[in-house]
Design an enzyme around this catalytic site. Structure first.
Site, short mmCIF file in Angstrom:
data_model
loop_
_atom_site.label_atom_id
_atom_site.label_comp_id
_atom_site.label_asym_id
_atom_site.label_seq_id
_atom_site.Cartn_x
_atom_site.Cartn_y
_atom_site.Cartn_z
N SER A 14 -3.16 7.06 -2.29
CA SER A 14 -2.93 5.80 -2.87
C SER A 14 -1.53 5.33 -2.35
O SER A 14 -1.27 5.01 -1.19
CB SER A 14 -3.71 5.44 -4.02
OG SER A 14 -3.34 4.81 -4.81
N HIS A 41 -6.22 3.12 -0.67
CA HIS A 41 -6.50 1.78 -1.18
C HIS A 41 -5.27 0.45 -1.05
O HIS A 41 -3.97 0.71 -0.35
CB HIS A 41 -5.67 1.88 -2.54
CG HIS A 41 -6.92 2.99 -3.71
ND1 HIS A 41 -6.42 4.15 -4.69
CD2 HIS A 41 -7.89 3.41 -3.29
CE1 HIS A 41 -7.29 5.30 -4.91
NE2 HIS A 41 -8.43 4.22 -3.88
N ASP A 134 -9.35 8.88 -8.30
CA ASP A 134 -10.20 8.14 -7.46
C ASP A 134 -10.17 9.09 -6.23
O ASP A 134 -9.21 9.89 -6.08
CB ASP A 134 -10.03 6.87 -6.56
CG ASP A 134 -10.98 6.91 -5.28
OD1 ASP A 134 -12.03 7.22 -5.47
OD2 ASP A 134 -11.10 6.04 -4.68
#
Lengths: 196, 279
Positions: A14, A41, A134
């Site tokens: 991310s 992301h 995540d």
């Protein structure tokens, strides 16, 4: 790890992803003998520059994933904005617009979980720098299916939360925590084992 | 037997129940996303095992619509991917104008946002009066929302941006009436629109279409069912008719690659070749 068993390398990251991905994957040769599939992301709207920015520094064939394509060695597939990316049993990719996971689409968990379901212990999965949680659940699914789990050392990651959550989710004996440099070397050794 | 193999058996039992009891065949849906959605249904219904869905699907009359809603993905926006609508406006509408009557089949319409977007586009191009938009889905709950044309007002800012980027010539607000926290789409658009239940797996061709729009539907199907759907769409299209797919969908090795020419490859817009012409 048994290098002959691994069929695919997965990664999730991310915040701080561009730097991490560039330094990790620029070390791999053009004919790297495994496919690489990953989620970072991204915003769902607007221009998406990552394949281009990463591709410029990598010898691998870096591309945005297309639905139903078969993963190929030497290629690195990125989940496109607005879609979850999943791996099927026949080693093809599929896209879905199912609900966001951890507020994100694409998200890492769906990719890792689907790969654990589809390819079980033939998966090597890496959690890299990133905020949030995540990927932790997905990495656990990979571990439970007998796959190989690597986590970027949170101390060296630009954002440490994703690596820390992943470490908490997976038993110590089922994962290794390494620097980016060490992960790169692991991937090179794995490739060497495949060729040998 | 490993847990994962056991789950596979359970999934097959649930799918067989849906097929034999209700006539819905999900066997050729893409496995990975179907598995995810079945797991979330299991969670939603609080079932210990997925197979517990079987007796309930057999006996409970009102369960089917909930299961169907859970297995289909009602994800839609107005003018989603504005570049696609811009390409339709600039490159496809000029072709459609050559037909006296224009039938558009929008496949997998969910709650209807995309169908209304197409109606607005055709209205602005001065074609809506000779246009019929057939928007179909298997999710009846979503179709009911689409019929009403009532959408949350909070989404209109995003839709308005999409509309402008899609080459809209007026204001999106010209096409709806604002009430409190929702909007009602202009009923004059509805005169050219029909929402209908249609199942790509089991239902056949029902209209002669000049444009088929099927975006992000076939990603939920395997190659076998994708091929079946492409044949259905090709069969529906008039010669010279157009097909618009999702921009991350592959047509490699399919009938679309063989029998269609690309109008805009990046936007996945194709045109059915005239009979006898070769690639």
């Amino acid at each position: 790890m048994n290098p002959h068993q691994v069929r695919v390398i997965l990664f999730g990251c991310s915040a701080g992803s561009l730097h991490a991905l560039r330094s990790l994957f620029s070390r791999l040769p053009r004919r790297y003998p495994l496919p690489i599939v990953g989620v970072t992301h991204t915003r769902e709207q607007g221009e998406w520059l990552l394949p281009e920015l990463l591709g410029r520094r990598c010898l691998l064939n870096v591309r945005s994933a297309v639905d139903k394509e078969t993963i190929q060695p030497g290629s690195l597939y990125l989940a496109p904005p607005g879609y979850h990316l999943l791996l099927e049993r026949d080693e093809t990719l599929s896209l879905s617009m199912d609900e966001r996971v951890h507020g994100s689409r694409p998200a890492i968990d769906p990719l890792f979980e689907s790969a654990a379901d589809s390819l079980g212990d033939k998966v090597l999965a890496i959690i890299l720098t990133g905020g949030g949680c995540d990927g932790a659940q997905g990495l656990r699914a990979v571990a439970d299916a007998g796959g190989v789990c690597l986590i970027q050392d949170p101390a060296s990651a630009e954002a440490s939360s994703m690596p820390l959550m992943a470490m908490a989710a997976v038993l110590e004996k089922q994962r290794r925590v390494l620097s980016l440099e060490q992960i790169g070397t692991e991937l090179l050794n794995l490739g060497e084992g495949k060729n040998g | 037997m490993k847990d994962s193999e056991l789950e596979e058996v359970e999934i097959n039992l649930v799918l067989e129940t849906l097929r034999l009891r209700h006539g819905y065949d999900f066997r050729h849906y893409a496995q990975a996303s179907l598995r995810r959605r079945l797991r979330s249904l299991q969670h939603l219904f609080g079932l210990k095992h997925l197979v517990d869905l079987v007796p309930r699907l057999l006996r409970e009359r009102d369960l089917l619509s909930k299961v169907l809603a859970g297995l289909s993905v009602p994800m839609t926006e107005m003018f989603r991917d504005p570049a696609v609508f811009l390409a339709l406006r600039q490159e496809v509408v000029p072709l459609l104008r050559t037909f006296p009557q224009i039938n558009i089949w929008q496949v997998g319409c969910a709650t209807g946002e995309e169908a209304y977007s197409l109606a607005i586009l055709m209205a602005e191009e001065g074609c809506l009066f000779r246009c019929q938009i057939y928007a179909t889905d298997i999710n009846d709950a979503a179709l009911a929302t689409a019929e009403e044309g009532v959408f949350p007002a909070r989404k209109m800012a995003l839709y308005g941006d999409n509309y402008r980027n899609a080459g809209g010539t007026g204001k999106l607000a010209d096409y709806y009436h604002h009430h409190m926290d929702f909007v009602q789409m202009d009923p004059t658009l509805r005169r050219s629109m029909v929402f209908a239940h249609h199942n790509l797996v089991s239902d056949g061709i029902f209209c002669e279409a000049h444009l088929v729009v099927c975006r992000n539907v076939l990603i939920y199907f395997d190659r076998h069912l994708q091929a079946h759907c492409f044949a259905l769409m090709k069969g529906s299209l008039v010669r010279g008719g157009c097909l618009c797919l999702g921009s991350r969908e592959s047509v490699e090795g399919t009938v679309v690659e063989r029998d269609f020419q690309a109008i805009n490859k990046a936007m996945r817009i194709f045109r059915l070749r005239p009979r006898g012409s070769t690639p």
